[in-house]
Design a protein around this motif. Structure first.
Motif, PDB file in Angstrom:
ATOM      1  N   VAL A   1      57.954  48.858  36.055  1.00  0.00           N
ATOM      2  CA  VAL A   1      57.292  50.086  36.513  1.00  0.00           C
ATOM      3  C   VAL A   1      56.238  50.577  35.506  1.00  0.00           C
ATOM      4  O   VAL A   1      56.270  51.735  35.080  1.00  0.00           O
ATOM      5  N   PRO A   2      55.300  49.705  35.119  1.00  0.00           N
ATOM      6  CA  PRO A   2      54.329  50.156  34.111  1.00  0.00           C
ATOM      7  C   PRO A   2      53.441  51.281  34.623  1.00  0.00           C
ATOM      8  O   PRO A   2      52.869  52.022  33.827  1.00  0.00           O
ATOM      9  N   PHE A   3      53.317  51.416  35.947  1.00  0.00           N
ATOM     10  CA  PHE A   3      52.473  52.470  36.514  1.00  0.00           C
ATOM     11  C   PHE A   3      53.317  53.573  37.157  1.00  0.00           C
ATOM     12  O   PHE A   3      52.813  54.377  37.940  1.00  0.00           O
ATOM     13  N   GLY A   4      54.593  53.618  36.853  1.00  0.00           N
ATOM     14  CA  GLY A   4      55.457  54.644  37.398  1.00  0.00           C
ATOM     15  C   GLY A   4      55.883  54.329  38.816  1.00  0.00           C
ATOM     16  O   GLY A   4      55.773  53.184  39.280  1.00  0.00           O
ATOM     17  N   LEU A   5      56.375  55.351  39.517  1.00  0.00           N
ATOM     18  CA  LEU A   5      56.860  55.118  40.874  1.00  0.00           C
ATOM     19  C   LEU A   5      56.714  56.366  41.727  1.00  0.00           C
ATOM     20  O   LEU A   5      56.650  57.475  41.214  1.00  0.00           O
ATOM     21  N   GLY A   6      56.642  56.131  43.046  1.00  0.00           N
ATOM     22  CA  GLY A   6      56.649  57.241  43.997  1.00  0.00           C
ATOM     23  C   GLY A   6      55.309  57.971  44.096  1.00  0.00           C
ATOM     24  O   GLY A   6      54.287  57.474  43.629  1.00  0.00           O
ATOM     25  N   PRO A   7      55.361  59.175  44.672  1.00  0.00           N
ATOM     26  CA  PRO A   7      54.117  59.893  44.984  1.00  0.00           C
ATOM     27  C   PRO A   7      53.362  60.446  43.771  1.00  0.00           C
ATOM     28  O   PRO A   7      52.280  61.003  43.930  1.00  0.00           O
ATOM     29  N   ARG A   8      53.926  60.289  42.568  1.00  0.00           N
ATOM     30  CA  ARG A   8      53.179  60.691  41.365  1.00  0.00           C
ATOM     31  C   ARG A   8      52.865  59.474  40.497  1.00  0.00           C
ATOM     32  O   ARG A   8      52.604  59.603  39.300  1.00  0.00           O
ATOM     33  N   SER A   9      52.942  58.295  41.085  1.00  0.00           N
ATOM     34  CA  SER A   9      52.638  57.102  40.276  1.00  0.00           C
ATOM     35  C   SER A   9      51.140  57.044  40.025  1.00  0.00           C
ATOM     36  O   SER A   9      50.359  57.801  40.613  1.00  0.00           O
ATOM     37  N   CYS A  10      50.752  56.128  39.164  1.00  0.00           N
ATOM     38  CA  CYS A  10      49.368  56.028  38.690  1.00  0.00           C
ATOM     39  C   CYS A  10      48.403  55.675  39.831  1.00  0.00           C
ATOM     40  O   CYS A  10      48.547  54.630  40.454  1.00  0.00           O
ATOM     41  N   GLU A  11      47.404  56.518  40.031  1.00  0.00           N
ATOM     42  CA  GLU A  11      46.408  56.224  41.079  1.00  0.00           C
ATOM     43  C   GLU A  11      45.420  55.157  40.624  1.00  0.00           C
ATOM     44  O   GLU A  11      44.688  54.593  41.437  1.00  0.00           O
ATOM     45  N   GLY A  12      45.386  54.885  39.318  1.00  0.00           N
ATOM     46  CA  GLY A  12      44.430  53.893  38.807  1.00  0.00           C
ATOM     47  C   GLY A  12      45.026  52.504  38.668  1.00  0.00           C
ATOM     48  O   GLY A  12      44.385  51.605  38.098  1.00  0.00           O
ATOM     49  N   ALA A  13      46.248  52.288  39.200  1.00  0.00           N
ATOM     50  CA  ALA A  13      46.962  51.030  38.910  1.00  0.00           C
ATOM     51  C   ALA A  13      46.161  49.775  39.300  1.00  0.00           C
ATOM     52  O   ALA A  13      45.992  48.863  38.483  1.00  0.00           O
ATOM     53  N   SER A  14      45.649  49.735  40.527  1.00  0.00           N
ATOM     54  CA  SER A  14      44.982  48.496  40.951  1.00  0.00           C
ATOM     55  C   SER A  14      43.673  48.311  40.197  1.00  0.00           C
ATOM     56  O   SER A  14      43.300  47.195  39.824  1.00  0.00           O
ATOM     57  N   LEU A  15      42.980  49.418  39.929  1.00  0.00           N
ATOM     58  CA  LEU A  15      41.743  49.323  39.152  1.00  0.00           C
ATOM     59  C   LEU A  15      42.039  48.820  37.728  1.00  0.00           C
ATOM     60  O   LEU A  15      41.329  47.959  37.188  1.00  0.00           O
ATOM     61  N   ALA A  16      43.099  49.353  37.141  1.00  0.00           N
ATOM     62  CA  ALA A  16      43.458  48.952  35.773  1.00  0.00           C
ATOM     63  C   ALA A  16      43.744  47.455  35.704  1.00  0.00           C
ATOM     64  O   ALA A  16      43.349  46.781  34.745  1.00  0.00           O
ATOM     65  N   MET A  17      44.418  46.929  36.722  1.00  0.00           N
ATOM     66  CA  MET A  17      44.725  45.485  36.717  1.00  0.00           C
ATOM     67  C   MET A  17      43.431  44.664  36.783  1.00  0.00           C
ATOM     68  O   MET A  17      43.273  43.679  36.059  1.00  0.00           O
ATOM     69  N   VAL A  18      42.503  45.097  37.633  1.00  0.00           N
ATOM     70  CA  VAL A  18      41.228  44.370  37.749  1.00  0.00           C
ATOM     71  C   VAL A  18      40.491  44.389  36.408  1.00  0.00           C
ATOM     72  O   VAL A  18      40.041  43.355  35.897  1.00  0.00           O
ATOM     73  N   GLU A  19      40.379  45.601  35.832  1.00  0.00           N
ATOM     74  CA  GLU A  19      39.668  45.727  34.548  1.00  0.00           C
ATOM     75  C   GLU A  19      40.314  44.883  33.462  1.00  0.00           C
ATOM     76  O   GLU A  19      39.646  44.147  32.742  1.00  0.00           O
ATOM     77  N   ALA A  20      41.640  45.007  33.354  1.00  0.00           N
ATOM     78  CA  ALA A  20      42.337  44.331  32.253  1.00  0.00           C
ATOM     79  C   ALA A  20      42.229  42.817  32.401  1.00  0.00           C
ATOM     80  O   ALA A  20      41.985  42.096  31.420  1.00  0.00           O
ATOM     81  N   GLU A  21      42.372  42.323  33.623  1.00  0.00           N
ATOM     82  CA  GLU A  21      42.291  40.861  33.813  1.00  0.00           C
ATOM     83  C   GLU A  21      40.878  40.365  33.510  1.00  0.00           C
ATOM     84  O   GLU A  21      40.702  39.317  32.881  1.00  0.00           O
TER      85      GLU A  21
END
Ligand code: HEM
Length: 428
Positions: free
Chosen positions: A364-384
């Motif tokens: 759960v690096p981006f948390g969970l549920g309705p307060r989880s990270c809104e930037g998760a998919s963007l962060a994965m793209v950037e980091a990769e």
């Protein structure tokens, strides 16, 4: 609540227990080892918090949609229109929708990919020029890179002095977070740094042309809330992604066989190219697995918290409404029931089959549920992308005698940064 196991309450609100353990994470590991997956404990800002380190039990909390005010009070000074971390669910929902519209669209990631690549290659060029002079400092430079990326991507403008912005955020967070832990009460440096960050935010807003601001406007948020959101996005996006990439480079440098696997994959997929296309990211599974395994071992955001609004059942335990639920994401990632030999760096834990065999909230690096990270998919793209550009070009070698020690300062940094010597992988 009383039936939930935990240490006896202390007069100092739990501060000395955390200090004696050597920090909150070690304390969490000790508590869960001693008392089991559900533990009642004291935390500055939450006299009676319940920590849950089992991914199956986390399911029962996943719909909770409020955060406890007191625990996040230290972030309140950053906002002028109400603390964004603790907005009531009714106010949070339209903000989340607007953020996801601007941050999570695949098409938008693809459209900005060339711009991201140019920024990543610019850093690689600077590092190549610097390499002969001495080691580079990963976290500092990679956090600046992430800041540049989010400013161009979501905020519509560049940022003139990213180093100063990164350091101002650091000063603001240590200042206000320190107050929560009763360390130091002189906030004048934090206040000055915050004033500077507000100036930068106003500059970014004045530059205009931001997809994010357009989405926030459409959601009819007030100008003050929009300003707060821009500041918060700059904060949430830069050091998290910067440390995620840094920890991955650190772990790969310490595991040459895994590093060789990633380098071979990059050579095969990219050939003579120095950077991947957007579509190439899917063809770099070893790179993605190394990144995920690094975020398991060193989650950039090691904790979260919620406040229950209804009674909950957690395994055998009853948790009444109004309880602070503490999420020890880092301890969840090291739970030996789901991660055998939990401290070992094993990217193969993230093959599709292995992931499907584990409970959803084991990672759960981006948390969970309705307060989880809104930037998760963007962060994965950037980091990769950044990892692909850097690992295609350089071999990373840790600087001898420079210890790498994780330190919990809002995100999970390495104290005194991570220093590496670089050599060019390209044939001369
Ligand atoms: C590797 C990079 C990142 C990591 C590991 C990370 C992790 C997290 C975590 C753990 C949370 C708290 C979630 C919870 O309470 O359940 C969070 C919240 C948040 N993150 Fe990220 N994050 C990253 C990058 C980003 C980026 C790039 C952005 C924006 C572009 C972003 C925006 C946010 C926002 C706005 C929140 C608040 C969520 C809310 O209250 O609705 N993060 N992040």
């Amino acid at each position: 609540m009383r039936d939930i196991p935990g240490p006896p309450p202390q007069a100092d609100g739990g501060l000395s227990a955390i200090a004696t353990a050597g920090g909150l994470h070690t304390y969490q590991l000790q508590l869960h080892e001693r008392y089991g997956p559900v533990v009642r404990f004291q935390l500055p800002g939450a006299q009676d918090a319940v920590s849950v380190a089992d991914p199956v039990l986390l399911e029962a909390t996943a719909a909770v949609n409020e955060r406890p005010d007191k625990l996040f009070e230290f972030l309140a000074p950053l906002c002028e229109a109400g603390n964004l971390q603790t907005l009531p669910s009714g106010e949070h929902a339209p903000l989340r929708r607007a953020l996801l519209t601007a941050l999570a669209g695949r098409r938008s990631h693809e459209a900005h990919f060339a711009g991201f690549t140019a920024l990543a290659e610019e850093l690689a060029g600077r590092w190549a020029d610097h390499a002969a002079k001495g080691p580079v400092e990963l976290q500092q430079d990679l956090s600046e890179l992430s800041l540049r990326m989010i400013c161009r991507y979501a905020l519509g403008g560049g940022v003139d002095d990213p180093a100063r912005v990164v350091s101002a955020f650091e000063t603001v967070l240590t200042g206000y977070l320190g107050r929560l832990y009763e360390q130091g009460d002189d906030l004048s440096r934090a206040e000055q740094a915050l004033a500077y960050l507000r100036e930068v935010t106003d500059g970014v807003l004045a530059a205009g042309g931001s997809d994010l601001v357009a989405a926030l406007d459409r959601a009819e948020l007030s100008p003050a809330r929009i300003r707060d959101t821009v500041l918060m996005i700059m904060l949430a996006a830069h050091h998290t992604t910067g440390v995620a990439v840094s920890w991955t480079l650190h772990l790969l440098a310490g595991h040459p066989a895994e590093a060789a696997r990633v380098a071979a994959e990059l050579d095969e997929v990219l050939g003579d190219r120095t950077a991947p296309d957007y579509a190439d990211l899917k063809r770099l599974p070893h790179l993605e697995m190394a990144l995920k395994e690094s975020m398991r071992l060193y989650p950039p955001g090691p904790y979260g918290a919620r406040e229950t609004t209804e009674d909950l059942t957690l395994g055998d335990h009853h948790v009444p409404a109004g309880t602070t639920i503490f999420y020890p994401f880092w301890a969840v990632h090291l739970n030996p029931d789901y991660w055998p030999d939990p401290h070992a760096f094993v990217p193969a834990r993230f093959t599709a089959e292995a992931q499907a065999a584990r409970p959803r909230y084991a990672f759960v690096p981006f948390g969970l549920g309705p307060r989880s990270c809104e930037g998760a998919s963007l962060a994965m793209v950037e980091a990769e992308l950044v990892l692909a550009v850097l690992l295609k070009r350089f071999r990373f070698e840790p600087v001898a005698g420079h210890p790498v020690v994780p330190v919990e300062r809002f995100v999970l940094w390495a104290d005194n940064d991570i220093r590496m010597n670089l050599t060019d992988r390209r044939p001369v």
